[in-house]
Design a protein around this motif. Structure first.
Motif, PDB file in Angstrom:
ATOM      1  N   ARG A 109      33.719  50.091  40.477  1.00 32.74           N
ATOM      2  CA  ARG A 109      34.638  49.317  41.319  1.00 32.74           C
ATOM      3  C   ARG A 109      34.323  47.824  41.274  1.00 32.74           C
ATOM      4  O   ARG A 109      35.240  47.000  41.275  1.00 32.74           O
ATOM      5  CB  ARG A 109      34.580  49.815  42.761  1.00 32.74           C
ATOM      6  CG  ARG A 109      35.118  51.237  42.942  1.00 32.74           C
ATOM      7  CD  ARG A 109      35.070  51.647  44.392  1.00 32.74           C
ATOM      8  NE  ARG A 109      35.596  53.001  44.579  1.00 32.74           N
ATOM      9  CZ  ARG A 109      35.657  53.611  45.756  1.00 32.74           C
ATOM     10  NH1 ARG A 109      35.209  53.002  46.856  1.00 32.74           N
ATOM     11  NH2 ARG A 109      36.145  54.839  45.841  1.00 32.74           N
ATOM     12  N   LEU A 110      33.047  47.481  41.253  1.00 33.07           N
ATOM     13  CA  LEU A 110      32.659  46.071  41.211  1.00 33.07           C
ATOM     14  C   LEU A 110      33.122  45.427  39.913  1.00 33.07           C
ATOM     15  O   LEU A 110      33.622  44.300  39.915  1.00 33.07           O
ATOM     16  CB  LEU A 110      31.146  45.938  41.357  1.00 33.07           C
ATOM     17  CG  LEU A 110      30.592  44.502  41.364  1.00 33.07           C
ATOM     18  CD1 LEU A 110      31.202  43.701  42.503  1.00 33.07           C
ATOM     19  CD2 LEU A 110      29.069  44.521  41.461  1.00 33.07           C
ATOM     20  N   THR A 151      29.454  37.689  28.081  1.00 37.45           N
ATOM     21  CA  THR A 151      29.891  37.737  29.475  1.00 37.45           C
ATOM     22  C   THR A 151      28.823  37.188  30.412  1.00 37.45           C
ATOM     23  O   THR A 151      29.111  36.425  31.333  1.00 37.45           O
ATOM     24  CB  THR A 151      30.240  39.180  29.882  1.00 37.45           C
ATOM     25  OG1 THR A 151      31.174  39.716  28.950  1.00 37.45           O
ATOM     26  CG2 THR A 151      30.851  39.220  31.269  1.00 37.45           C
ATOM     27  N   LEU A 152      27.574  37.570  30.168  1.00 45.09           N
ATOM     28  CA  LEU A 152      26.491  37.111  31.026  1.00 45.09           C
ATOM     29  C   LEU A 152      26.288  35.605  30.937  1.00 45.09           C
ATOM     30  O   LEU A 152      25.865  34.971  31.905  1.00 45.09           O
ATOM     31  CB  LEU A 152      25.184  37.826  30.653  1.00 45.09           C
ATOM     32  CG  LEU A 152      25.044  39.286  31.089  1.00 45.09           C
ATOM     33  CD1 LEU A 152      23.811  39.918  30.462  1.00 45.09           C
ATOM     34  CD2 LEU A 152      24.978  39.387  32.610  1.00 45.09           C
ATOM     35  N   ASP A 153      26.584  35.015  29.787  1.00 45.68           N
ATOM     36  CA  ASP A 153      26.287  33.589  29.591  1.00 45.68           C
ATOM     37  C   ASP A 153      27.479  32.673  29.822  1.00 45.68           C
ATOM     38  O   ASP A 153      27.314  31.458  29.847  1.00 45.68           O
ATOM     39  CB  ASP A 153      25.747  33.369  28.174  1.00 45.68           C
ATOM     40  CG  ASP A 153      24.646  32.316  28.154  1.00 45.68           C
ATOM     41  OD1 ASP A 153      23.931  32.187  29.163  1.00 45.68           O
ATOM     42  OD2 ASP A 153      24.501  31.633  27.139  1.00 45.68           O
ATOM     43  N   ASP A 178      26.659  42.331  34.211  1.00 48.15           N
ATOM     44  CA  ASP A 178      25.701  43.369  34.618  1.00 48.15           C
ATOM     45  C   ASP A 178      26.313  44.758  34.500  1.00 48.15           C
ATOM     46  O   ASP A 178      25.643  45.707  34.084  1.00 48.15           O
ATOM     47  CB  ASP A 178      25.261  43.124  36.071  1.00 48.15           C
ATOM     48  CG  ASP A 178      24.322  41.937  36.198  1.00 48.15           C
ATOM     49  OD1 ASP A 178      23.711  41.566  35.179  1.00 48.15           O
ATOM     50  OD2 ASP A 178      24.214  41.368  37.300  1.00 48.15           O
ATOM     51  N   SER A 179      27.584  44.879  34.869  1.00 40.15           N
ATOM     52  CA  SER A 179      28.259  46.179  34.771  1.00 40.15           C
ATOM     53  C   SER A 179      28.421  46.597  33.308  1.00 40.15           C
ATOM     54  O   SER A 179      28.237  47.767  32.964  1.00 40.15           O
ATOM     55  CB  SER A 179      29.633  46.108  35.452  1.00 40.15           C
ATOM     56  OG  SER A 179      29.500  45.863  36.834  1.00 40.15           O
ATOM     57  N   SER A 197      26.827  49.902  31.671  1.00 40.44           N
ATOM     58  CA  SER A 197      27.725  50.864  31.042  1.00 40.44           C
ATOM     59  C   SER A 197      27.375  51.091  29.582  1.00 40.44           C
ATOM     60  O   SER A 197      27.559  52.172  29.047  1.00 40.44           O
ATOM     61  CB  SER A 197      29.175  50.379  31.154  1.00 40.44           C
ATOM     62  OG  SER A 197      29.557  50.264  32.506  1.00 40.44           O
ATOM     63  N   HIS A 198      26.879  50.058  28.943  1.00 42.30           N
ATOM     64  CA  HIS A 198      26.563  50.166  27.514  1.00 42.30           C
ATOM     65  C   HIS A 198      25.133  50.647  27.280  1.00 42.30           C
ATOM     66  O   HIS A 198      24.718  50.835  26.143  1.00 42.30           O
ATOM     67  CB  HIS A 198      26.764  48.814  26.835  1.00 42.30           C
ATOM     68  CG  HIS A 198      26.953  48.913  25.357  1.00 42.30           C
ATOM     69  ND1 HIS A 198      28.038  49.507  24.765  1.00 42.30           N
ATOM     70  CD2 HIS A 198      26.162  48.506  24.341  1.00 42.30           C
ATOM     71  CE1 HIS A 198      27.930  49.447  23.454  1.00 42.30           C
ATOM     72  NE2 HIS A 198      26.797  48.853  23.175  1.00 42.30           N
TER      73      HIS A 198
END
Length: 278
Positions: free
Chosen positions: A11-12, A199-201, A263-264, A268-269
């Motif tokens: 959900r997040l 995505t994180l960066d 983070d998600s 997930s990966h």
């Protein structure tokens, strides 16, 4: 597809992706959504309060704060995403060359990366902006150059991991071309990990561009940009302290959304921390 299915259950991640998607769409269609011009000066209505005409009030020059926030998405968010995509594209190309061919190609690329990595990215960005000068193109170029070496090294590590898989050796034995192996076997496997890195960066790129603009070294007036809006608002902080709130919250919201989404994706990966730690 499996990664997407896993994310749908988080959900997040769905919330963060939805927030980012809405923000990007609003930025793209800013001319149709913004209630006023982001650059028109109206000194008679400077530091005006909230009203139907100005939903978030006006700044020290009478410009609509909401309109500037909306147009600022283009320079702060969309520009950061474009810079990150360019960095990833070039880094993937160099990482593939270094990680797959090894040998002299790997040695040359890695030694060049070592030179760039020996300089802290913040200092390098300031140096590049100092040499090239302020402006939109220059700060994006500085962000790309400063991060390219790190991404090249990280993607090289990912490529080496996948290059040593049994099915890659099988493909080589069967005489498949290098291009086919990279396109059909290595890139699809590495894409998820590369996506997590990007995505994180992206949040850090947004902070970099905003920080440079706040210091007066990035986007220049009258172009709306969230960091520059903070810089302008600080000059009237004692008179209108809330003017720093809106661009500050916008930066925090977008950066947090990218970080939580990253983070998600990582979870997930099923990526181990060692693969994405600087």
């Amino acid at each position: 597809m499996r990664l997407i299915e896993r994310l749908k259950k988080d959900r997040l991640a769905v919330l963060c992706a939805g927030i980012l998607l809405v923000i990007i769409i609003v930025g793209i269609f800013a001319p149709f959504i913004a209630p006023n011009s982001p650059i028109d000066v109206n000194v008679k209505e400077k530091i005006a309060g909230v009203s139907w005409k100005y939903p978030l009030g006006t700044d020290h020059l009478g410009r609509c704060i909401l309109s500037r926030l909306i147009y600022g998405i283009r320079t702060t968010v969309v520009l950061s995403i474009a810079a990150m995509m360019t960095t990833i594209l070039i880094g993937t190309l160099l990482g593939l060359l270094a990680g797959y061919f090894r040998g002299k190609v790997d040695e040359i690329i890695m030694r060049i990366c070592d030179v760039f990595l020996s300089i802290p990215s913040e200092i390098m960005i300031l140096a590049i902006v100092g040499i090239l000068g302020t402006g939109l193109v220059n700060i994006v170029s500085a962000a790309i150059i400063a991060k390219l070496a790190w991404y090249t090294r990280m993607i090289r590590t990912i490529v080496i991991k996948y290059s040593d898989k049994g099915y890659i050796h099988f493909a080589k034995v069967n005489g498949l071309s290098t291009g086919h192996i990279m396109k059909k076997h290595i890139l699809p496997g590495a894409a998820g990990e590369i996506m997590v890195l990007a995505t994180l960066d992206t949040g850090s790129v947004i902070l970099t561009i905003s920080a440079l603009s706040f210091l007066g070294l990035g986007v220049q007036a009258p172009t709306p940009e969230w960091g520059m809006m903070l810089n302008e608002a600080k000059n009237i902080m004692t008179v209108a302290p809330l003017q720093m709130l809106f661009p500050g919250l916008a930066i925090v919201l977008v950066v947090a959304a990218f970080n939580f989404l990253g983070d998600s994706l990582q979870t997930s990966h099923h990526i181990k921390g060692d693969n994405i730690t600087r």
